[in-house]
Scaffold this active site. Structure first.
Site, mmCIF file in Angstrom:
data_model
loop_
_atom_site.group_PDB
_atom_site.id
_atom_site.type_symbol
_atom_site.label_atom_id
_atom_site.label_comp_id
_atom_site.label_asym_id
_atom_site.label_seq_id
_atom_site.Cartn_x
_atom_site.Cartn_y
_atom_site.Cartn_z
ATOM 1 N N ASP A 1 0.850 -1.190 0.000
ATOM 2 C CA ASP A 1 0.000 0.000 0.000
ATOM 3 C C ASP A 1 0.884 1.237 0.000
ATOM 4 O O ASP A 1 1.770 1.374 0.864
ATOM 5 C CB ASP A 1 -0.910 0.023 1.233
ATOM 6 C CG ASP A 1 -1.961 -1.085 1.193
ATOM 7 O OD1 ASP A 1 -2.061 -1.764 0.160
ATOM 8 O OD2 ASP A 1 -2.677 -1.249 2.194
ATOM 9 N N ASP B 1 -15.414 -3.095 -1.107
ATOM 10 C CA ASP B 1 -14.982 -2.883 0.268
ATOM 11 C C ASP B 1 -16.217 -2.614 1.112
ATOM 12 O O ASP B 1 -16.972 -1.673 0.830
ATOM 13 C CB ASP B 1 -14.022 -1.692 0.350
ATOM 14 C CG ASP B 1 -12.860 -1.827 -0.639
ATOM 15 O OD1 ASP B 1 -12.390 -2.961 -0.820
ATOM 16 O OD2 ASP B 1 -12.452 -0.813 -1.214
#
Length: 241
Positions: free
Chosen positions: A8, A130
């Protein structure tokens, strides 16, 4: 099952978040290019990269870094974060030679965009779903919609999407184990490849995900913390395939 080490990106560094909270950030490697190369040397078969700055800004931010990571690792790479327009999809897939792009927020807000991307690039397009308490979250997980995650999964399947990356936000970065119940429900609801994300803490979690028959799983914090090794990931991959 394919297992994806996760990188990330935020402010040009490799970080981990807790439950998607940008205020709870831990820098795990200031050099994401070196991290990508290290995963490759340790036996990774595919990388999962998220442009967190891009997710917040609504446009890719770390393009040059991601391109360099791809070259350094010399592995297939999937990338998400801030991909909202066809120009961005084309750049990643054609110019940066990324292998798969992940459309997140834009998939809920602009399904025609996903339809166009799938018509041009087929299985190189994935959708990231998500969920927070079962409802789809967008804009770097800052906003929560009224759309149920299973309803949305069925909608993107109808569009022609062949891969869904599902994250239970409450599990992300917690090392508390994946949400097996929601993943199993999605596996039964749609006929697409599902990649589990969030909560993986050890080898046993990966084995449980493999038993569900999932296409893949993403492993982040557990790798950086040493809870699981790349050798164990390779072992699970070989047994599951």
């Amino acid at each position: 099952m394919r297992i994806f080490p996760a990188i990330d990106l935020k402010n040009g560094r490799c970080v981990r978040l807790y439950q998607g909270d940008f205020a709870q950030e831990t820098v795990v490697n200031p050099n994401p290019i070196a991290q990508a190369k290290a995963f490759s040397e340790q036996g990774a078969t595919y990388l999962h990269i998220v442009d967190l700055d891009g997710a917040l800004e609504g446009k890719p931010i770390n393009l040059d870094v991601i391109r360099s990571m791809k070259k350094a690792a010399n592995l297939p790479v999937q990338v998400g974060g801030g991909i909202r327009h066809m120009k961005q999809v084309t750049f990643y897939l054609e110019e940066a030679e990324i292998d798969r792009v992940i459309i997140g927020s834009a998939a809920l807000e602009n399904p025609d965009f996903v339809r166009q991307a799938v018509s041009l690039y087929g299985d190189k397009i994935a959708v990231g779903i998500d969920a927070k308490n079962g409802f789809v979250a967008t804009s770097g997980w800052l906003d929560v919609s009224t759309t149920d995650y299973l309803t949305f999964a069925k909608e993107v399947e109808k569009i022609g999407v062949q891969t869904i990356i599902f994250t239970d936000i409450a599990k992300d970065g917690t090392l508390e184990g994946p949400n097996l119940e929601q993943l199993q429900a999605m596996q039964q609801a749609v006929n697409v490849d599902i990649i589990a994300s969030g909560g993986v803490s050890n080898k046993q979690d990966l084995e449980q995900l493999a038993q569900l028959g999932l296409y893949g799983a993403i492993c982040g914090k557990a790798l950086y913390n040493g809870n699981i090794s790349m050798a164990e990931i390779t072992e699970v991959e070989n047994l599951a395939n």
